[in-house]
Design a protein around this motif. Structure first.
Motif, short mmCIF file in Angstrom:
data_model
loop_
_atom_site.label_atom_id
_atom_site.label_comp_id
_atom_site.label_asym_id
_atom_site.label_seq_id
_atom_site.Cartn_x
_atom_site.Cartn_y
_atom_site.Cartn_z
N GLN A 13 -50.27 21.77 27.83
CA GLN A 13 -50.76 21.51 29.13
C GLN A 13 -50.97 20.68 29.65
O GLN A 13 -51.51 19.26 29.35
CB GLN A 13 -52.02 22.31 29.68
CG GLN A 13 -52.02 23.54 28.88
CD GLN A 13 -51.80 24.55 29.74
OE1 GLN A 13 -50.56 25.06 30.14
NE2 GLN A 13 -52.81 24.69 31.07
N SER A 17 -55.40 20.40 33.96
CA SER A 17 -55.46 22.12 34.07
C SER A 17 -56.09 22.51 33.71
O SER A 17 -56.86 22.08 32.56
CB SER A 17 -53.77 22.59 34.05
OG SER A 17 -53.66 20.85 32.12
N PRO A 18 -56.45 23.73 33.89
CA PRO A 18 -57.65 24.47 33.44
C PRO A 18 -56.82 25.07 31.73
O PRO A 18 -55.95 25.45 31.45
CB PRO A 18 -57.92 25.64 34.09
CG PRO A 18 -56.60 25.76 34.54
CD PRO A 18 -55.45 25.10 35.36
N SER A 20 -57.79 28.07 28.48
CA SER A 20 -58.18 29.24 28.21
C SER A 20 -57.93 29.57 27.27
O SER A 20 -56.72 30.33 27.16
CB SER A 20 -58.23 30.53 28.66
OG SER A 20 -59.54 31.80 28.70
N SER A 77 -63.26 27.18 27.19
CA SER A 77 -62.72 26.93 28.19
C SER A 77 -63.18 25.66 28.70
O SER A 77 -63.93 24.67 28.25
CB SER A 77 -63.10 27.71 29.15
OG SER A 77 -63.12 29.28 29.00
N SER A 78 -61.87 25.26 29.77
CA SER A 78 -62.16 24.16 30.43
C SER A 78 -61.78 24.02 31.41
O SER A 78 -61.36 25.04 31.97
CB SER A 78 -61.42 23.13 29.53
OG SER A 78 -61.43 21.52 30.43
N LYS A 79 -62.27 23.64 32.75
CA LYS A 79 -62.20 23.80 34.17
C LYS A 79 -61.00 22.46 34.08
O LYS A 79 -60.25 22.65 34.85
CB LYS A 79 -63.21 23.46 34.63
CG LYS A 79 -64.10 24.52 34.60
CD LYS A 79 -65.23 23.52 35.47
CE LYS A 79 -66.15 25.00 36.17
NZ LYS A 79 -67.20 24.74 37.38
N LYS A 80 -61.07 21.71 33.73
CA LYS A 80 -59.99 20.24 33.08
C LYS A 80 -59.46 19.38 32.55
O LYS A 80 -60.81 19.04 31.91
CB LYS A 80 -60.36 18.99 34.68
CG LYS A 80 -59.87 19.93 36.77
CD LYS A 80 -61.11 18.13 37.39
CE LYS A 80 -60.69 19.18 38.93
NZ LYS A 80 -60.71 18.01 39.64
#
Lengths: 111, 113
Positions: A13, A17-18, A20, A77-80
């Motif tokens: 990634q 980027s996010p 999941s 998860s991560s948003k960024k």
């Protein structure tokens, strides 16, 4: 018998980027669930653990979050994403004698 | 913060040699586990020890739990190339009520044929 699944197996990634990652357990109910990160060839760093639906304990303040929407589902998860988020992510469930059983892991590379 | 120190970090030996890996802490464990991990896979449980002074054997592997439940050792007799991997000890400390394991840094073992 109990089994634990993780996906995806590998992920590349870009920074920002996010993310999941999903973990599911079969053959047991209301397990303690865990997310770990492992640097190459080293020990495991506990990121989050959960003792039940909606209950998340965070061990390391960072760019990641976890959720447990169902009894046997645990999501990281991560948003960024940051470059430092690269690593090998492992999900585990706890057995009756406090031992842990691990999934096959997800190799995350942030570019 | 409860720490669990493993030694040595790396070990490279010839097939047939014996070796010992150590796991030490200043805190008391309720239980301690040893795992082995192959590259690209999750750790696999080898053994759990819970009683001070306990000794468990798994084929050529002997696991010992210290009398005070603060340390443990893994001894491999006549190592084989198939023993190659990362060995991890993990402790469930009394204060954690079984909710968390603290992992050592691991011992990377290479057994050369």
């Amino acid at each position: 018998s109990q089994t634990i699944h993780q996906w995806p197996a590998t992920l590349v990634q870009p920074v920002g980027s996010p993310l999941s990652l999903e973990c599911t357990v079969e053959g047991t109910s209301n397990p303690n669930l865990y997310w770990y990160r492992q640097a190459a060839g080293r020990g495991l760093q506990l990121l989050f653990y959960s003792v039940g639906i909606g209950q998340i304990s965070s061990e390391v303040p960072q760019n990641l979050s976890a959720s447990r929407p169902q009894d046997r589902q645990f999501i990281l998860s991560s948003k960024k994403l940051l470059l430092s988020d690269s690593g090998f992510y492992l999900c585990a469930w706890r057995g009756a004698s406090y031992e842990q059983y691990f999934g096959p892991g997800t190799r995350l590379t942030v570019t | 913060t409860q720490l669990l120190e493993q030694s040595p970090q790396f070990l490279s030996i010839q097939e047939g040699e014996n070796l010992t890996v150590y796991c030490n802490s200043s805190s008391v464990f309720s239980s301690l586990q040893w795992y082995r991990q192959e590259p690209g896979e999750g750790p696999v449980l080898l053994v759990t020890v819970v009683t001070g002074g306990e000794v468990k054997k798994l084929k050529r592997l002997t696991f010992q739990f210290g009398d005070a439940r603060k340390d443990s050792s893994l001894h491999i007799t006549a190592a084989q190339p198939g023993d190659t991997g990362l060995y991890l000890c993990a402790g469930d400390f009394d204060s954690n009520a079984g909710n968390m394991l603290t992992f050592g840094g691991g011992t990377r073992l290479m057994v050369k044929p």
